[in-house]
Design an enzyme around this catalytic site. Structure first.
Site, PDB file in Angstrom:
ATOM      1  N   LYS A   1       0.863  -1.179   0.000  1.00 48.18           N
ATOM      2  CA  LYS A   1       0.000   0.000   0.000  1.00 48.18           C
ATOM      3  C   LYS A   1       0.900   1.230   0.000  1.00 48.18           C
ATOM      4  CE  LYS A   1      -3.751   2.064   2.814  1.00 48.18           C
ATOM      5  NZ  LYS A   1      -4.554   1.909   4.039  1.00 48.18           N
TER       6      LYS A   1
ATOM      7  N   SER B   1      -9.533   2.050   3.203  1.00 48.07           N
ATOM      8  CA  SER B   1      -8.627   2.733   2.306  1.00 48.07           C
ATOM      9  C   SER B   1      -7.650   1.816   1.580  1.00 48.07           C
ATOM     10  CB  SER B   1      -7.824   3.792   3.079  1.00 48.07           C
ATOM     11  OG  SER B   1      -7.051   3.164   4.087  1.00 48.07           O
TER      12      SER B   1
ATOM     13  N   SER C   1      -9.706  -0.311   7.521  1.00 46.78           N
ATOM     14  CA  SER C   1      -9.191  -0.283   6.155  1.00 46.78           C
ATOM     15  C   SER C   1      -8.510  -1.547   5.658  1.00 46.78           C
ATOM     16  CB  SER C   1      -8.238   0.888   5.976  1.00 46.78           C
ATOM     17  OG  SER C   1      -8.987   2.056   5.820  1.00 46.78           O
TER      18      SER C   1
HETATM   19  N1  GLN Z   1     -13.036   4.465   6.741  1.00 43.90           N
HETATM   20  C1  GLN Z   1     -12.318   4.910   7.880  1.00 43.90           C
HETATM   21  C2  GLN Z   1     -11.880   6.341   7.671  1.00 43.90           C
HETATM   22  O1  GLN Z   1     -12.230   6.887   6.683  1.00 43.90           O
HETATM   23  C3  GLN Z   1     -11.150   4.025   8.170  1.00 43.90           C
HETATM   24  C4  GLN Z   1      -9.952   4.293   7.345  1.00 43.90           C
HETATM   25  C5  GLN Z   1      -8.764   3.462   7.728  1.00 43.90           C
HETATM   26  O2  GLN Z   1      -8.893   2.459   8.449  1.00 43.90           O
HETATM   27  N2  GLN Z   1      -7.604   3.894   7.305  1.00 43.90           N
HETATM   28  O3  GLN Z   1     -11.236   6.923   8.466  1.00 43.90           O
END
Ligand code: GLN
Length: 503
Positions: free
Chosen positions: A86, A169, A193
């Protein structure tokens, strides 16, 4: 290599980490051949928008070094296995952008600890994967970077239905694994995420206990929540990768746990007879769509047939995890992102009048909409006069959420429920409605706030034939137990080996 047994090139991408590592060890395929095979697949699947950066020379140099070690019989556990990172992890030989314009073209002088640990274990890096900007998002529509083959930013596509999001994400990590562009990928999970995109793309992913994997070189979003983990097709593969990724890093990450490296594969085959699985009633309320519920229920019945016992439990503050997370995560983000000021690294506005103007223009140009929204929320909740009402209050409820889990773990060994209320939605469907995105995080946020390990295991297909994941949450340090429960399930089912049409 024996010339009479040709390398099974055509099927190479259908192999998981475990099988590929064995073939490499037996020298039935070389690391260079494996890397070339996956690099070619990445090129021919650019439409997914999954990859942001490739560096074929660096990949092949790593593969050649792996082949030399394999030939010498000194190969490590993942020797020659290709994977991808990532773009939240910094890498010396590939650009590191966190999906942000702020870091366009940025080159890190070092590798993140997770990246170097996987390299030490013999893995070969194929390249960098798209993600929501600074890991803020649930859909991978928030990246400001152009995927390879594109000249503008492009949402990542779900390989099961190209008109749908892969989740986020770490959406590109999940999409790439599910489309067999890589046998495995790294992801990060701040509020879901790893688990949510794994669920949406029909793969397996685990977020370990907070502090298991070093955050050094992971571009920071919310430091008290951020955690790295592997995404692959099976629990067995995740166990192999996680064993390589974790370990104390006291000189570089003061929050990394001072625990010795662990072999997370060692309990994979244990019986789960008598395992008490807690079913939080709050995870099965009105918000849960019927199709997801049906898949989760069927998986729970499968667990019963494997000898597990289902116990009803309560996580009474589940709903509060949304406002709590969306105060704490932006608060930490607003502080972490203050380093992007146009001075030290990254983007700097071309025209400005003085220092203040330079800061303002740089940040206005460099950050996307969602990131700016969070910086504003975070700065607001931390400001004098509002700190007690929002930030402090959120911290108190965060503690209560963690306590609720400890209460629940008096009655069960692991907790199971849905990962997300629905299957993956259409690209654009929620992009104008940040709150709709935040609400969809309801089932992943509680474990994140408590710092507990959690994973997603494929358990079927819901509406529009989209994949559904089962979330398993364990107590602190219980990753091996979670992986064991997932592996036993995967021995009996084949949801994890289904693949999208045309892949
Ligand atoms: N969807 C969550 C956010 O927007 C989690 C994102 C993540 O775990 N990086 O913050």
């Amino acid at each position: 290599m024996d010339p009479k047994t040709p390398a099974p090139q055509a099927e190479l991408h259908d192999l998981g980490v475990t099988e590929l590592a064995a073939l490499l060890r037996e020298r039935k395929v070389s690391a260079v051949e494996a890397a070339q095979h996956f690099l070619a697949r990445i090129q021919s699947h650019q439409n997914l928008g999954a990859f942001l950066a490739l560096n074929e020379d660096a990949t092949l140099a790593q593969a050649r070094a792996a082949d030399a070690r394999l030939a010498a019989g000194t190969g490590a556990a993942l020797e020659g296995v290709p994977l991808a990172h990532k773009d939240i992890f910094v890498t010396r030989d590939w650009p590191s952008t966190a999906g942000s314009k702020m870091l366009s073209g940025y080159r890190s002088p070092f590798d993140a600890t997770v990246v170097s640990k996987l390299k030490d274990a013999g893995a070969v890096n194929l390249g960098k994967l798209n993600c929501d900007e600074f890991a803020m998002g649930s859909s991978n529509e928030n990246s400001a970077q152009n995927p390879i083959g594109y000249t503008t930013p492009e949402p990542v596509k779900n390989p099961w239905d190209l008109s749908r999001i892969p989740g986020g994400s770490s959406g590109a990590s999940a999409a790439a694994v599910s489309a067999r562009l890589t046998p495995a990928a790294t992801g990060t999970d701040t509020g879901g995420s790893i688990r949510q995109p794994a669920s949406f793309c029909g793969i397996t992913g685990i977020k370990p206990t907070y502090g298991r994997a070093s955050r050094y070189g992971m571009i920071a979003f919310a430091s008290s929540l951020d955690q790295a983990g592997p995404m692959a097709r099976t629990a067995q593969d995740c166990a192999l990768l996680l064993s390589a990724m974790c370990g104390a890093d006291p000189d570089r990450d003061s929050t990394s746990l001072e625990l010795p490296a662990e072999d997370f594969s060692r309990r994979l085959n244990d019986s789960i007879e008598g395992l008490r699985i807690g079913i939080p009633k709050e995870f099965f309320g009105e918000g849960l769509s019927a199709d997801v519920r049906a898949c989760v229920d069927a998986a729970l019945r499968q667990y019963e047939s494997l000898g597990a016992k289902l116990v009803e439990i309560s996580l009474p503050r589940t709903e509060l995890s949304i406002p709590v997370y969306y105060v704490i995560a932006p608060a930490e983000a607003s502080s972490n992102l203050s380093r992007f000021d146009g001075v030290k690294f990254g983007h700097r506005a071309a025209h400005y009048t003085d220092l203040g103007d330079m800061y303002q223009k740089t940040r206005a140009e460099g950050f996307g909409e969602e990131v700016k929204r969070r910086i504003m929320i975070g700065t607001y909740v931390l400001s004098h006069g509002y700190y007690d009402a929002y930030y402090l209050q959120a911290q108190k409820i965060r503690r209560m959420i963690a306590d609720d889990f400890q209460q629940a773990f008096q009655h069960c060994d692991i907790i199971a429920g849905p990962v997300a209320p629905t299957v993956a939605w259409k690209i654009g469907e929620k992009s104008d409605d940040p709150v709709a995105n935040y609400l969809a995080d309801i089932f992943t946020l509680p474990a994140s706030l408590a710092g507990l390990p959690g994973m997603s295991v494929p358990v079927g297909f819901g509406a529009n034939a989209m994949p559904v994941g089962l979330q398993l949450i364990g107590n602190y340090y219980s990753e091996s137990r979670l992986l064991n429960a997932a592996h036993r399930f995967q021995l009996e089912t084949d949801w994890h080996s289904r693949k999208p049409a045309g892949i």
